[in-house]
Design a protein around this motif. Structure first.
Motif, PDB file in Angstrom:
ATOM      1  N   SER A 195      -9.993  78.852  16.605  1.00 41.56           N
ATOM      2  CA  SER A 195      -9.950  79.361  18.127  1.00 41.56           C
ATOM      3  C   SER A 195      -9.098  78.500  19.004  1.00 41.56           C
ATOM      4  CB  SER A 195     -11.530  79.606  18.584  1.00 41.56           C
ATOM      5  OG  SER A 195     -12.097  80.570  17.865  1.00 41.56           O
ATOM      6  N   LEU A 196      -9.484  77.109  18.711  1.00 43.20           N
ATOM      7  CA  LEU A 196      -8.837  76.110  19.462  1.00 43.20           C
ATOM      8  C   LEU A 196      -7.309  76.336  19.346  1.00 43.20           C
ATOM      9  CD1 LEU A 196     -11.196  73.078  19.316  1.00 43.20           C
ATOM     10  CD2 LEU A 196     -10.768  74.484  21.594  1.00 43.20           C
ATOM     11  N   ALA A 197      -6.917  76.368  18.283  1.00 45.09           N
ATOM     12  CA  ALA A 197      -5.449  76.451  17.740  1.00 45.09           C
ATOM     13  C   ALA A 197      -4.874  77.502  18.603  1.00 45.09           C
ATOM     14  CB  ALA A 197      -5.286  76.422  16.336  1.00 45.09           C
TER      15      ALA A 197
ATOM     16  N   ALA B 242     -16.031  90.862  22.845  1.00 46.45           N
ATOM     17  CA  ALA B 242     -15.978  89.537  22.581  1.00 46.45           C
ATOM     18  C   ALA B 242     -14.808  88.787  23.222  1.00 46.45           C
ATOM     19  CB  ALA B 242     -16.165  89.011  21.153  1.00 46.45           C
ATOM     20  N   ALA B 243     -13.781  89.320  23.131  1.00 46.37           N
ATOM     21  CA  ALA B 243     -12.745  88.731  23.682  1.00 46.37           C
ATOM     22  C   ALA B 243     -12.599  88.552  25.297  1.00 46.37           C
ATOM     23  CB  ALA B 243     -11.227  89.259  22.952  1.00 46.37           C
ATOM     24  N   LEU B 244     -13.137  89.910  25.650  1.00 46.85           N
ATOM     25  CA  LEU B 244     -13.141  89.990  27.110  1.00 46.85           C
ATOM     26  C   LEU B 244     -14.308  88.985  27.784  1.00 46.85           C
ATOM     27  CD1 LEU B 244     -12.357  93.772  27.725  1.00 46.85           C
ATOM     28  CD2 LEU B 244     -10.933  91.822  28.515  1.00 46.85           C
ATOM     29  N   ARG B 245     -15.142  88.860  26.889  1.00 45.32           N
ATOM     30  CA  ARG B 245     -16.277  87.920  27.453  1.00 45.32           C
ATOM     31  C   ARG B 245     -15.799  86.524  27.413  1.00 45.32           C
ATOM     32  NH1 ARG B 245     -20.425  90.359  29.233  1.00 45.32           N
ATOM     33  NH2 ARG B 245     -21.343  92.276  28.418  1.00 45.32           N
ATOM     34  N   HIS B 246     -15.036  86.175  26.476  1.00 42.31           N
ATOM     35  CA  HIS B 246     -14.453  84.714  26.434  1.00 42.31           C
ATOM     36  C   HIS B 246     -13.538  84.429  27.511  1.00 42.31           C
ATOM     37  CE1 HIS B 246     -12.706  81.305  24.626  1.00 42.31           C
ATOM     38  NE2 HIS B 246     -11.427  81.576  25.011  1.00 42.31           N
TER      39      HIS B 246
END
Length: 295
Positions: free
Chosen positions: A32-34, A179-183
């Motif tokens: 995720s960080l990458a 999930a992506a939108l909440r991130h």
């Protein structure tokens, strides 16, 4: 002393921990960080080890790392002084836009011009390459990609986005990725709650483009996503060129939160209208600044 790529990534990771309000013990995913930092997993792994050596994050019994108590005591304002590498990076961008650098340059020319070692320059060029506005040629040469160096091109990019991004929300295959939108929501909320005053222009740009590209991904239309990514890569230089109006940036982040709420509620027609209004207002504000920066 110039920061290495890993040191810069370590700083970026600490900023993300703080901006997202991550709790002690939260897992730090290399993958995720990458993806978020637009690098490969290897330098992220090295940066995480560096933070662990400094006792800012903790190893996890099952492998990897988690947020440590010490990481939460680091103030973002303490991390945002422009490093020597960052200064050279910004000079390269500025001088390319000003026409002071040719389309093709050698590493030796850049080392002499900016007074850096080959190792330091390598870190900077890898970052630029990852961002998509420069690519390696055979040997030690590099070539700048096409960039939006005029107000007219910048305006065209925004007109294109105003046409395409609202439409992508109405695509028949549009699927909300909760999930992506909440991130993205967590990132935008952190900016609204005060990080907008402390993080760098590059971090604001990355958080905002991440949201818009996430929405394009939800469309299910690979052509829309590809075109938006291409525009964002070449738009990046123009964004770095101008000073950030943090009040306007705050307002755009607040609009992002409303937009995400509409998408999560599956109110797609209203979200499309909101996107059009959001981009139209942003274009009007930003194009004025770009024109002013050319005078």
């Amino acid at each position: 002393m110039a920061q290495t790529l890993q040191s810069q990534l370590a700083t970026d990771i600490l900023l993300r921990i703080n901006a997202q309000g991550m709790a002690i013990g939260a897992r730090l995913s290399e993958r995720s960080l990458a993806e978020a930092l637009r690098v490969s997993r290897s330098p992220v792994r090295t940066a995480l080890r560096q933070l662990a050596d400094q006792a800012l994050i903790d190893p996890h019994p099952e492998g990897g790392f988690v947020v440590g108590q010490a990481a939460l005591k680091i103030k973002p304002a303490e991390l945002n002084d422009v490093s020597p590498d960052e200064a050279v990076y910004l000079r390269i961008a500025q001088e390319r836009l000003d026409g002071l650098l040719p389309a093709r340059v050698s590493e030796n020319e850049l080392m002499r011009r900016y007074g850096v070692t080959r190792s330091q320059l390598g870190d900077i060029l890898r970052r630029i390459s990852n961002e998509g506005w420069m690519e390696r040629l055979p040997g030690h040469g590099w070539e700048f990609s096409e960039a939006m160096t005029s107000p007219a091109a910048y305006a065209q990019a925004y007109r294109y986005r105003i046409l395409v991004e609202p439409a992508c929300i109405l695509e028949p295959d549009f699927q909300v990725d909760e999930a992506a939108l909440r991130h993205c929501y967590a990132e935008q909320q952190a900016l609204v709650k005060g990080e907008i005053e402390r993080v760098s222009p590059a971090q604001i740009f990355d958080a905002n483009t991440r949201l818009h590209e996430t929405i394009a991904t939800c469309s299910g239309n690979a052509f829309i996503l590809d075109s938006l990514r291409r525009i964002n890569r070449v738009r990046r230089l123009m964004e770095y060129r101008k000073a950030v109006d943090r009040k306007q940036a705050l307002r755009r982040c607040e609009e992002h939160l409303v937009l995400i709420d509409l998408l999560l509620a599956n109110k797609l027609a209203k979200a499309a209208d909101m996107m059009r209004e959001h981009l139209t207002a942003a274009a009007r504000e930003k194009q004025g600044k770009v024109s002013a920066s050319r005078r």
